[in-house]
Design an enzyme around this catalytic site. Structure first.
Site, PDB file in Angstrom:
ATOM      1  N   GLY A 200       0.811  -1.208   0.000  1.00 52.07           N
ATOM      2  CA  GLY A 200       0.000   0.000   0.000  1.00 52.07           C
ATOM      3  C   GLY A 200       0.843   1.257   0.000  1.00 52.07           C
ATOM      4  O   GLY A 200       2.064   1.199   0.209  1.00 52.07           O
ATOM      5  N   LYS A 201       0.170   2.347  -0.278  1.00 47.73           N
ATOM      6  CA  LYS A 201       0.869   3.624  -0.307  1.00 47.73           C
ATOM      7  C   LYS A 201      -0.050   4.676   0.300  1.00 47.73           C
ATOM      8  O   LYS A 201      -1.222   4.753  -0.055  1.00 47.73           O
ATOM      9  CB  LYS A 201       1.193   3.982  -1.761  1.00 47.73           C
ATOM     10  CG  LYS A 201       2.303   4.979  -1.893  1.00 47.73           C
ATOM     11  CD  LYS A 201       2.793   5.023  -3.345  1.00 47.73           C
ATOM     12  CE  LYS A 201       3.696   6.207  -3.629  1.00 47.73           C
ATOM     13  NZ  LYS A 201       4.740   6.457  -2.654  1.00 47.73           N
ATOM     14  N   ARG A 203      -0.180   8.732   2.519  1.00 47.84           N
ATOM     15  CA  ARG A 203       0.368  10.095   2.440  1.00 47.84           C
ATOM     16  C   ARG A 203       1.838  10.151   2.832  1.00 47.84           C
ATOM     17  O   ARG A 203       2.597  10.953   2.339  1.00 47.84           O
ATOM     18  CB  ARG A 203      -0.418  11.010   3.388  1.00 47.84           C
ATOM     19  CG  ARG A 203      -1.628  11.629   2.766  1.00 47.84           C
ATOM     20  CD  ARG A 203      -2.459  12.326   3.821  1.00 47.84           C
ATOM     21  NE  ARG A 203      -2.933  11.384   4.839  1.00 47.84           N
ATOM     22  CZ  ARG A 203      -3.721  11.725   5.863  1.00 47.84           C
ATOM     23  NH1 ARG A 203      -4.097  12.973   6.006  1.00 47.84           N
ATOM     24  NH2 ARG A 203      -4.129  10.829   6.729  1.00 47.84           N
ATOM     25  N   PHE A 204       2.199   9.292   3.782  1.00 44.10           N
ATOM     26  CA  PHE A 204       3.556   9.426   4.345  1.00 44.10           C
ATOM     27  C   PHE A 204       4.519   8.329   3.922  1.00 44.10           C
ATOM     28  O   PHE A 204       5.554   8.140   4.528  1.00 44.10           O
ATOM     29  CB  PHE A 204       3.487   9.475   5.869  1.00 44.10           C
ATOM     30  CG  PHE A 204       2.709  10.656   6.376  1.00 44.10           C
ATOM     31  CD1 PHE A 204       3.135  11.936   6.086  1.00 44.10           C
ATOM     32  CD2 PHE A 204       1.553  10.475   7.101  1.00 44.10           C
ATOM     33  CE1 PHE A 204       2.415  13.040   6.533  1.00 44.10           C
ATOM     34  CE2 PHE A 204       0.827  11.568   7.553  1.00 44.10           C
ATOM     35  CZ  PHE A 204       1.246  12.855   7.265  1.00 44.10           C
ATOM     36  N   GLY A 205       4.181   7.589   2.922  1.00 43.77           N
ATOM     37  CA  GLY A 205       5.147   6.591   2.459  1.00 43.77           C
ATOM     38  C   GLY A 205       4.501   5.277   2.070  1.00 43.77           C
ATOM     39  O   GLY A 205       3.276   5.169   1.990  1.00 43.77           O
ATOM     40  N   VAL A 207       3.875   1.068   2.330  1.00 45.39           N
ATOM     41  CA  VAL A 207       3.787  -0.001   3.324  1.00 45.39           C
ATOM     42  C   VAL A 207       4.200  -1.304   2.640  1.00 45.39           C
ATOM     43  O   VAL A 207       3.751  -1.608   1.522  1.00 45.39           O
ATOM     44  CB  VAL A 207       2.359  -0.116   3.914  1.00 45.39           C
ATOM     45  CG1 VAL A 207       2.297  -1.236   4.944  1.00 45.39           C
ATOM     46  CG2 VAL A 207       1.940   1.199   4.554  1.00 45.39           C
ATOM     47  N   ASP A 321      -7.783  10.951  12.889  1.00 51.84           N
ATOM     48  CA  ASP A 321      -7.828  10.541  11.469  1.00 51.84           C
ATOM     49  C   ASP A 321      -8.542   9.196  11.329  1.00 51.84           C
ATOM     50  O   ASP A 321      -8.070   8.309  10.618  1.00 51.84           O
ATOM     51  CB  ASP A 321      -6.411  10.481  10.892  1.00 51.84           C
ATOM     52  CG  ASP A 321      -6.414  10.497   9.362  1.00 51.84           C
ATOM     53  OD1 ASP A 321      -7.447  10.863   8.754  1.00 51.84           O
ATOM     54  OD2 ASP A 321      -5.376  10.128   8.763  1.00 51.84           O
TER      55      ASP A 321
HETATM   56  N1  LIG Z   1      -0.156  -3.510   9.469  1.00 53.55           N
HETATM   57  C1  LIG Z   1      -0.653  -3.658   8.247  1.00 53.55           C
HETATM   58  N2  LIG Z   1      -1.008  -4.885   7.825  1.00 53.55           N
HETATM   59  C2  LIG Z   1      -1.508  -5.040   6.588  1.00 53.55           C
HETATM   60  N3  LIG Z   1      -1.710  -4.053   5.723  1.00 53.55           N
HETATM   61  C3  LIG Z   1      -1.377  -2.807   6.081  1.00 53.55           C
HETATM   62  C4  LIG Z   1      -0.832  -2.538   7.354  1.00 53.55           C
HETATM   63  N4  LIG Z   1      -0.603  -1.210   7.466  1.00 53.55           N
HETATM   64  C5  LIG Z   1      -1.005  -0.682   6.297  1.00 53.55           C
HETATM   65  N5  LIG Z   1      -1.464  -1.616   5.462  1.00 53.55           N
HETATM   66  C6  LIG Z   1      -1.963  -1.441   4.094  1.00 53.55           C
HETATM   67  O1  LIG Z   1      -1.231  -0.393   3.513  1.00 53.55           O
HETATM   68  C7  LIG Z   1      -2.102   0.622   3.059  1.00 53.55           C
HETATM   69  C8  LIG Z   1      -1.423   1.956   3.166  1.00 53.55           C
HETATM   70  O2  LIG Z   1      -1.394   2.353   4.510  1.00 53.55           O
HETATM   71  P1  LIG Z   1      -1.054   3.843   4.932  1.00 53.55           P
HETATM   72  O3  LIG Z   1      -1.401   3.962   6.326  1.00 53.55           O
HETATM   73  O4  LIG Z   1       0.332   4.165   4.544  1.00 53.55           O
HETATM   74  O5  LIG Z   1      -1.935   4.709   4.024  1.00 53.55           O
HETATM   75  P2  LIG Z   1      -3.488   4.913   4.029  1.00 53.55           P
HETATM   76  O6  LIG Z   1      -4.047   4.611   5.354  1.00 53.55           O
HETATM   77  O7  LIG Z   1      -4.049   4.144   2.884  1.00 53.55           O
HETATM   78  O8  LIG Z   1      -3.597   6.421   3.739  1.00 53.55           O
HETATM   79  P3  LIG Z   1      -3.205   7.622   4.693  1.00 53.55           P
HETATM   80  O9  LIG Z   1      -1.815   7.973   4.379  1.00 53.55           O
HETATM   81  O10 LIG Z   1      -4.174   8.662   4.315  1.00 53.55           O
HETATM   82  O11 LIG Z   1      -3.383   7.159   6.071  1.00 53.55           O
HETATM   83  C9  LIG Z   1      -3.354   0.465   3.917  1.00 53.55           C
HETATM   84  O12 LIG Z   1      -4.471   0.983   3.292  1.00 53.55           O
HETATM   85  C10 LIG Z   1      -3.422  -1.031   4.086  1.00 53.55           C
HETATM   86  O13 LIG Z   1      -4.044  -1.609   2.977  1.00 53.55           O
END
Ligand SMILES: Nc1ncnc2c1ncn2[C@@H]1O[C@H](COP(=O)(O)OP(=O)(O)OP(=O)(O)O)[C@@H](O)[C@H]1O
Ligand SMILES: [Mg+2]
Length: 491
Positions: A200-201, A203-205, A207, A321
């Site tokens: 995933g991606k 706002r801050f990087g 995953v 958030d």
């Molecule tokens: N611990 C985790 N286990 C499994 N998937 C994860 C985990 N953390 C994040 N993800 C996946 O990675 C994606 C990106 O997470 P991230 O928090 O970076 O961005 P976001 O929540 O989509 O957006 P924002 O930056 O607005 O919070 C998530 O939507 C989720 O699908």
């Protein structure tokens, strides 16, 4: 045969008479050099070393003197005494034996040898150990000079090789500060993770899914310009007593300078279902599934919001958030609250918030009306909790739409999907939420299902325009748990 018996008896009588009768003894200090003992007395013979010369003393011993055996028997290098029980038996001359080892010390030659050899050996061993220790210290010192101070020590005692993540996290929550793994352990874990794929991606990087000792972990990699967000999120996750079944399990934070930029990692438990947003997009949920998700989300937020008082207490935290992308779905169907990077902590002693707050943070679509129109009372921490509750109501709406009853459900939609475009501006949202006072639609068919009816009621009470009229997370949690009770009773 009778002779020996007669002679035995005669000897016995003789000895008895001798022992009980008075004795004549040699006596140096007596007239005629002779003395006579009382009945049952003895002759005394002694030799003593006086001024380097042996001096003998011979005399009679009274029965009372005889009882004190010390008086009679002694054989030392400076004196020797003897008692005997026949006439003039003390006539013989006693001598001291200077060659004889002193009886008093009781040490044989072997013992003397041992006394000399054992300490000598011990001194030798001590010297050798000392030399080894100095050598070792020098090696460690040289090693530590060579070691990159950023690198974790390759020390198996730091992260014991047979421990899985759950055990490590359990250990750290039951001992130590209760706020997280020691930094060196965090670094050691982070640097032994093998990244597998991006998942995933935000706002801050990015995953990533990574592997640590065969276990999946999630790694959020921040760019160096977002160092403050990385630091803040790590800091919040390590709030004392934050750990909870419905809060994403934090594992480690690590910053590694690779020469040209700093890699910032945040390692957490991995949940293969991904976010609630991903999950509801893909699947519908049963009534039970909806209740489990709703209850766990409310429990996670209630735990965040709750202040625990005491030395091992926890401050009240507002998330700021809450949205379906920031909630993850566990294998067991429950949810965890994630993305704590924007959270604020309340210090109840001083009634202050731990960071200077920018109130317009978060995701615009989920922003409470008082944030959108800037009417929020920032002097009260309650305001931030109430804003979270508004966002929660929108998440519940997304969830309830996907509750399938006899195959009937709605498609996945974001809140206000029919009012604003994707990535709405603050003005767009304010117009809809504050000016038009619109809220997501609650379908009529929800009235025919108890659970959905309750969920609809909670939503209305939580997205109320007046923040003070909204339910608390704890109230939401209780109301949902009563739904399960009603359902159980019916079954
Ligand atoms: N611990 C985790 N286990 C499994 N998937 C994860 C985990 N953390 C994040 N993800 C996946 O990675 C994606 C990106 O997470 P991230 O928090 O970076 O961005 P976001 O929540 O989509 O957006 P924002 O930056 O607005 O919070 C998530 O939507 C989720 O699908
Ligand atoms: Mg997120």
């Amino acid at each position: 045969m009778s002779h020996p018996r007669c002679s035995d008896a005669a000897l016995f009588i003789f000895t008895f008479v001798q022992l009980t009768a008075a004795l004549k003894c040699v006596c140096h200090l007596c007239v005629n050099h002779t003395c006579e003992t009382e009945a049952e007395g003895a002759c005394w013979n002694s030799v003593m070393l006086i001024n380097g010369k042996e001096e003998t003393v011979k005399s009679c011993v009274s029965p009372s003197e005889l009882k004190g055996q010390v008086f009679c028997y002694s054989s030392r290098n400076v004196s020797k005494r003897n008692c005997c029980f026949t006439d003039f038996c003390n006539n013989e001359t006693l001598h001291l034996n200077p060659e004889q080892p002193p009886e008093d010390s009781g040490w044989s030659q072997l013992e003397v040898a041992a006394v000399i050899l054992v300490p000598s050996c011990l001194v030798c061993v001590g010297v050798m150990l000392g030399v080894c220790a100095i050598q070792n210290l020098r090696c460690t010192h040289i090693k530590s000079l060579k070691q990159d101070p950023e690198e974790p020590l390759d020390d198996p005692t730091l992260v014991s090789p047979d421990k899985c993540l759950k055990e490590l996290i359990y250990d750290m929550s039951t001992s130590g500060s209760g706020s997280g793994l020691p930094l060196l352990v965090q670094r050691t874990i982070a640097r032994t993770i093998v990244l597998q794929e991006t998942i995933g991606k935000g706002r801050f990087g990015e995953v990533w899914r990574g592997k640590w000792r065969g276990e999946d972990v999630a790694v959020k990699i921040f760019s160096s310009r977002d160092e403050r967000s990385w630091f803040r999120e790590a800091e919040i996750y390590q709030t004392i007593m934050l750990r909870h079944d419905n809060i994403l399990g934090f594992i480690a934070a690590d910053n590694k300078d690779n020469g040209s930029w700093t890699q910032l990692w945040l390692v957490s438990e991995y949940h293969e279902h991904g976010s609630l947003f991903d999950y509801l997009n893909r699947f519908t949920v049963s009534v039970e599934g909806m209740i489990v998700l709703a209850l766990s989300i409310a429990s996670g937020i209630a735990h965040l919001h709750m202040e625990i008082i005491g030395t091992q207490g926890k401050p009240a935290i507002a998330h700021r958030d809450i949205k379906s992308k920031n909630i993850l779905v566990k294998k067991n169907g429950a949810a965890v609250i994630a993305d704590l990077g924007l959270a604020v902590k309340h210090d109840s002693n001083t009634n202050t918030i731990d960071i200077p707050i920018n109130h317009r943070v978060g995701t615009k679509r989920y922003m409470a009306p008082e944030i959108l129109d800037d009417s929020i009372n920032m002097s009260s921490f309650e305001s931030f909790k109430r804003a979270d509750i508004y966002s929660l109501s929108l998440v519940f709406w997304e969830l309830a739409r996907r509750c399938s009853i006899q195959g009937i459900h709605e498609d996945f939609q974001l809140p206000y999907y029919d009012q604003v475009q994707s990535d709405p501006s603050l003005d767009d949202m304010r117009r809809v939420v504050c000016e038009q006072k619109l809220r997501p639609n609650i379908p009529n068919q929800w009235q025919s299902c108890e659970a959905l009816r309750v969920m609809g009621k909670i939503m209305r009470e939580c997205w109320h325009a007046n923040p003070a009229a909204r339910l608390t997370a704890l109230r939401v949690k209780k109301t949902i748990s009563q739904v399960t009770v009603v359902k159980d009773v019916k079954e």
